[in-house]
Design a protein around this motif. Structure first.
Motif, PDB file in Angstrom:
ATOM      1  N   MET A  31       0.601  -1.329  -0.034  1.00  0.00           N
ATOM      2  CA  MET A  31       0.014   0.191  -0.033  1.00  0.00           C
ATOM      3  C   MET A  31       0.997   1.557   0.175  1.00  0.00           C
ATOM      4  SD  MET A  31      -3.648  -0.996   0.590  1.00  0.00           S
ATOM      5  CE  MET A  31      -3.968   0.278   0.487  1.00  0.00           C
TER       6      MET A  31
ATOM      7  N   PHE B  98       0.341   6.024   0.025  1.00  0.00           N
ATOM      8  CA  PHE B  98      -0.143   7.134   1.041  1.00  0.00           C
ATOM      9  C   PHE B  98       0.044   8.175   0.498  1.00  0.00           C
ATOM     10  CE2 PHE B  98      -0.668   2.932   3.543  1.00  0.00           C
ATOM     11  CZ  PHE B  98      -1.429   2.733   3.747  1.00  0.00           C
TER      12      PHE B  98
ATOM     13  N   THR C 268      -5.603   7.107  -0.897  1.00  0.00           N
ATOM     14  CA  THR C 268      -4.468   5.925  -0.362  1.00  0.00           C
ATOM     15  C   THR C 268      -4.278   5.000  -1.851  1.00  0.00           C
ATOM     16  OG1 THR C 268      -4.934   5.644   1.012  1.00  0.00           O
ATOM     17  CG2 THR C 268      -5.116   3.678   0.483  1.00  0.00           C
TER      18      THR C 268
ATOM     19  N   THR D 246      -7.534   8.718   7.673  1.00  0.00           N
ATOM     20  CA  THR D 246      -6.438   7.641   6.760  1.00  0.00           C
ATOM     21  C   THR D 246      -4.664   6.940   7.718  1.00  0.00           C
ATOM     22  OG1 THR D 246      -6.292   8.547   5.254  1.00  0.00           O
ATOM     23  CG2 THR D 246      -4.029   7.490   5.342  1.00  0.00           C
ATOM     24  N   TRP D 247      -5.544   5.489   8.176  1.00  0.00           N
ATOM     25  CA  TRP D 247      -3.928   4.741   8.870  1.00  0.00           C
ATOM     26  C   TRP D 247      -2.676   4.066   8.407  1.00  0.00           C
ATOM     27  CZ3 TRP D 247      -9.331   4.575   9.896  1.00  0.00           C
ATOM     28  CH2 TRP D 247     -10.111   4.176  11.068  1.00  0.00           C
TER      29      TRP D 247
ATOM     30  N   THR E  77      -7.383   0.955   6.029  1.00  0.00           N
ATOM     31  CA  THR E  77      -6.785   2.301   5.605  1.00  0.00           C
ATOM     32  C   THR E  77      -7.526   3.414   6.149  1.00  0.00           C
ATOM     33  OG1 THR E  77      -6.761   1.889   3.552  1.00  0.00           O
ATOM     34  CG2 THR E  77      -5.726   0.401   4.493  1.00  0.00           C
ATOM     35  N   ASP E  78      -8.667   3.747   5.120  1.00  0.00           N
ATOM     36  CA  ASP E  78      -9.596   4.516   5.666  1.00  0.00           C
ATOM     37  C   ASP E  78     -10.643   4.908   6.009  1.00  0.00           C
ATOM     38  OD1 ASP E  78      -7.883   6.683   3.392  1.00  0.00           O
ATOM     39  OD2 ASP E  78      -7.066   4.783   2.754  1.00  0.00           O
TER      40      ASP E  78
ATOM     41  N   LYS F 138     -10.683  -1.221   4.276  1.00  0.00           N
ATOM     42  CA  LYS F 138      -9.315  -2.407   4.785  1.00  0.00           C
ATOM     43  C   LYS F 138      -8.142  -3.541   4.134  1.00  0.00           C
ATOM     44  CE  LYS F 138     -11.150  -2.996   9.324  1.00  0.00           C
ATOM     45  NZ  LYS F 138     -11.652  -3.094  10.969  1.00  0.00           N
TER      46      LYS F 138
END
Lengths: 140, 140, 140, 140
Positions: free
Chosen positions: B110, B112, B132, C86-87, D81-82, D133
């Motif tokens: 991933m 970002f 993302t 966002t993580w 993720t978001d 996710k």
């Protein structure tokens, strides 16, 4: 809301000189909901030959704004504050997609809309987006 | 990363036949960050004669993707999963804007990126976006 | 803005009976920016024993709202319209994190804030969020 | 998917020691969709005595994650993720809300879910959120 005027506006929007998505066909125009059909033409794709992310975001913005105008009694287009888009499946060159925008709420000063973009051939959800607009003061 | 190749790619991206923003000038291309200058021309505006929301979203996507490619050791462009954009101030026709994309993280699968769009004349922040991307498997 | 009052408010916010994050320590409170330190305690984690996504979103909301209050001359907290998060990396149990909220713009009727959550031990960015608030009419 | 296990998990999730929303009642648990009822209690409100934004975001995360687990054949909860949330109308103290999470897509490595939070008394949409996710590798 003057539905015929809205339909005409949508078609014109597809032809004008500024930033626009060519080829929008109004399918449904009713208070709070607008559905548009568009071909994933050469002009709309990325290098992978699928609907470009920026074209998808523009469709959410343009069709969502029309939906908001159908729901607001002053037909205000507003000014966007926030937009988000999630991509779920590609829409390949030559495919037709349906952009279905539904107003979630329209109030005195803010409006909210969600939009789904589906592939016409199999109905698969390709994109989901949401937009928030500040409507500004009503015309006096 | 081959910086010269990236610069050439950015300029070409601005000329190709698919969905694109015309007139991108690379200002900075370095690992994890790409800055592009672009004029708010006739082709980029909405009916209010300011940078269209869809053009802004496309700039976040395109410049953000280049920034990710500079940071990933396989130069993978990835596939977007999510994008969000907030509008803070208009960028009027004739103004130049700077699109500044910085990679927040790039991992195995991933990536970002965040991007600011500022008016060149006064430095005011016009748009902030984040994206993302799923990178897919590395080339074997 | 009364900085001492803001600091006291932040600490109280951490103790009140409604939805809150326990243990907020104000680090920086200045016009347009608030930084808070908080331990990833038992009360803040998910089943993987890292900072819960909902706790992260709450931190963006709470600290972002304080930052907006420091920037608005009427200290209005506003009402949220949009938030995105966002993580990027986990923040494990026992770690301290710094929540750094910076106002992007505050106007007559809307305010916008961005917030980064970093692990204190290594400075790695764990979360990035952005929030938009409608401020409502100024107090008469 | 073991529906009874999911229901039990949802109720437990509401009681455990980490970050959680107290009082979740499973209403519907089926493949790809989970509906939960919850009271806007003292523990869930902000200073305006309405459902706190952070509680709403946590509900989108928690109920959305359960919905994803019902749709994935390995019942993987994934890693977010978001997440984005839009607030449309307040949910006052004492009101009950229904959190309705529907999976948009679940694939090999990513899952996507949308969630609506409605007031039970009048059906008004209070919050709409979406979450993405990363699922990680399937268990071997």
């Amino acid at each position: 809301m003057d539905v015929d005027k809205m339909r005409a506006g949508l078609s014109e929007r597809s032809e004008h000189d500024g930033w626009h998505v060519p080829g929008l066909e109004p399918v449904t125009v009713e208070p709070g909901r607008v559905v548009v059909r568009v071909e994933v033409s050469d002009a709309l794709v990325n290098v992978a030959q699928t609907l470009h992310g920026g074209a998808a975001a523009t469709l959410v913005d343009v069709v969502g704004t029309f939906a908001i105008m159908t729901a607001d009694r002053h037909s205000r287009p507003g000014v966007s504050t926030d937009l988000n888009v999630t991509w779920l499946a590609p829409a390949p060159l030559g495919e037709f997609v349906l952009v279905d925008a539904t107003v979630l709420k329209t109030g005195r000063s803010m409006a909210f809309v969600t939009a789904d973009i589906r592939r016409e051939s199999d109905g698969v959800l390709s994109v989901q987006g949401r937009m928030t607009k500040a409507l500004g003061p009503p015309p006096s």
